[in-house]
Design a protein around this motif. Structure first.
Motif, PDB file in Angstrom:
ATOM      1  N   SER A  29       0.826  -1.200   0.000  1.00  0.00           N
ATOM      2  CA  SER A  29       0.000   0.000   0.000  1.00  0.00           C
ATOM      3  C   SER A  29       0.863   1.253   0.000  1.00  0.00           C
ATOM      4  O   SER A  29       0.574   2.225  -0.712  1.00  0.00           O
ATOM      5  N   VAL A  30       1.936   1.236   0.780  1.00  0.00           N
ATOM      6  CA  VAL A  30       2.842   2.387   0.813  1.00  0.00           C
ATOM      7  C   VAL A  30       3.494   2.591  -0.548  1.00  0.00           C
ATOM      8  O   VAL A  30       3.596   3.721  -1.052  1.00  0.00           O
ATOM      9  N   LEU A  31       3.952   1.498  -1.177  1.00  0.00           N
ATOM     10  CA  LEU A  31       4.591   1.616  -2.489  1.00  0.00           C
ATOM     11  C   LEU A  31       3.637   2.208  -3.514  1.00  0.00           C
ATOM     12  O   LEU A  31       4.023   3.070  -4.324  1.00  0.00           O
ATOM     13  N   LEU A  32       2.394   1.761  -3.505  1.00  0.00           N
ATOM     14  CA  LEU A  32       1.413   2.295  -4.446  1.00  0.00           C
ATOM     15  C   LEU A  32       1.153   3.780  -4.186  1.00  0.00           C
ATOM     16  O   LEU A  32       1.027   4.580  -5.126  1.00  0.00           O
ATOM     17  N   GLU A  33       1.091   4.172  -2.918  1.00  0.00           N
ATOM     18  CA  GLU A  33       0.876   5.579  -2.605  1.00  0.00           C
ATOM     19  C   GLU A  33       2.082   6.421  -3.011  1.00  0.00           C
ATOM     20  O   GLU A  33       1.935   7.568  -3.455  1.00  0.00           O
ATOM     21  N   LEU A  34       3.284   5.865  -2.859  1.00  0.00           N
ATOM     22  CA  LEU A  34       4.487   6.571  -3.294  1.00  0.00           C
ATOM     23  C   LEU A  34       4.443   6.833  -4.797  1.00  0.00           C
ATOM     24  O   LEU A  34       4.759   7.936  -5.266  1.00  0.00           O
ATOM     25  N   ASP A  50       1.720   6.892  -6.674  1.00  0.00           N
ATOM     26  CA  ASP A  50       0.623   7.823  -6.925  1.00  0.00           C
ATOM     27  C   ASP A  50       1.044   9.263  -6.649  1.00  0.00           C
ATOM     28  O   ASP A  50       0.553  10.197  -7.290  1.00  0.00           O
ATOM     29  N   ALA A  51       1.967   9.439  -5.689  1.00  0.00           N
ATOM     30  CA  ALA A  51       2.421  10.783  -5.309  1.00  0.00           C
ATOM     31  C   ALA A  51       3.522  11.307  -6.229  1.00  0.00           C
ATOM     32  O   ALA A  51       3.999  12.422  -6.038  1.00  0.00           O
ATOM     33  N   GLY A  52       3.935  10.495  -7.218  1.00  0.00           N
ATOM     34  CA  GLY A  52       4.924  10.966  -8.179  1.00  0.00           C
ATOM     35  C   GLY A  52       6.352  10.591  -7.880  1.00  0.00           C
ATOM     36  O   GLY A  52       7.283  11.091  -8.523  1.00  0.00           O
TER      37      GLY A  52
END
Length: 226
Positions: A94-99, A101-103
């Motif tokens: 989940s953290v990797l995907l959010e990273l 998504d944040a560019g």
């Protein structure tokens, strides 16, 4: 013959000074900008601690342990390095995907060659589900005639880095192969939204820890290029 992680690091150290690419004069071997690079420690799910140590010792960068509060740094790090990834659990995924998504650019270095078959299968499923990246079974470099003992990187610049252990071939749609072992693609970069996923199927961290000049130069140029 199966090479242990300790034997792998020993082999890398013994060979670190045995080959040097031309054109490395003036390339710094340390000192990537701390504000732009974070090393993401998966804790117990890091399958290759020597790799974590290699990145940590090479880059003057913050090391963050996989945890829900890791999101606090996701908007201030252009390059996030995940060394020696083993089984990536749901929280870390989940953290990797959010990273992404944040560019942020995420460099995911697989430690799958040092996992047991069940754990390796879990990593294969995770890469396919999250990133549409297909990773194959590890290849023993000393027994596969398709492989030379060097990863030839084509991006962000041409370098050759020794690897005498095992590597993971990787295939992905819409991805560019950036590193090969002989004919085998073992490193890719893949755009994901406005971000970039870099996958290394041949561990770079142990070569960094052993002082390999080409490994250091490749990482420094990458950090500067992101």
């Amino acid at each position: 013959m199966k090479l242990s992680r300790r034997e792998f690091v020993g082999s890398s150290a013994a060979c670190a000074s045995g080959f040097c690419m031309p054109g490395l004069a003036g390339v710094a071997l340390a000192g990537a900008p701390t504000e732009d690079c974070v090393v993401f420690d998966l804790g117990a799910n890091c399958a290759l601690l020597e790799s974590l140590q290699g990145y940590r010792e090479t880059l003057n960068a913050e090391v963050v342990v996989a945890a829900p509060d890791a999101r606090r740094w996701q908007h201030r790090s252009r390059l996030v390095i995940v060394p020696g990834a083993g089984v990536v659990d749901a929280a870390a995924a989940s953290v990797l995907l959010e990273l992404l998504d944040a560019g942020n650019t995420v460099l995911l270095e697989s430690g799958g060659a040092f996992l047991d078959p069940k754990e390796m299968a879990a990593q294969q499923q995770m890469m396919q589900t999250l990133f549409k990246v297909h990773i194959e079974e590890p290849v023993a470099l000393w027994s596969d005639q398709r492989c030379a003992p060097y990863v030839q990187y084509h991006w962000p610049r041409e370098f050759m880095v020794r690897d005498f252990s095992r590597a993971i071939p990787v295939i992905a749609p819409e991805a560019e192969t950036i590193g090969r072992l002989g004919t085998l693609p073992v490193a890719i970069k893949k755009p994901i939204g406005n971000s970039l996923l870099i996958f290394l199927g041949s561990p770079l961290g142990p070569a960094l820890r052993a002082g390999d000049r080409e490994a250091h130069a490749w990482l420094q140029i990458l950090a500067a290029a992101i």
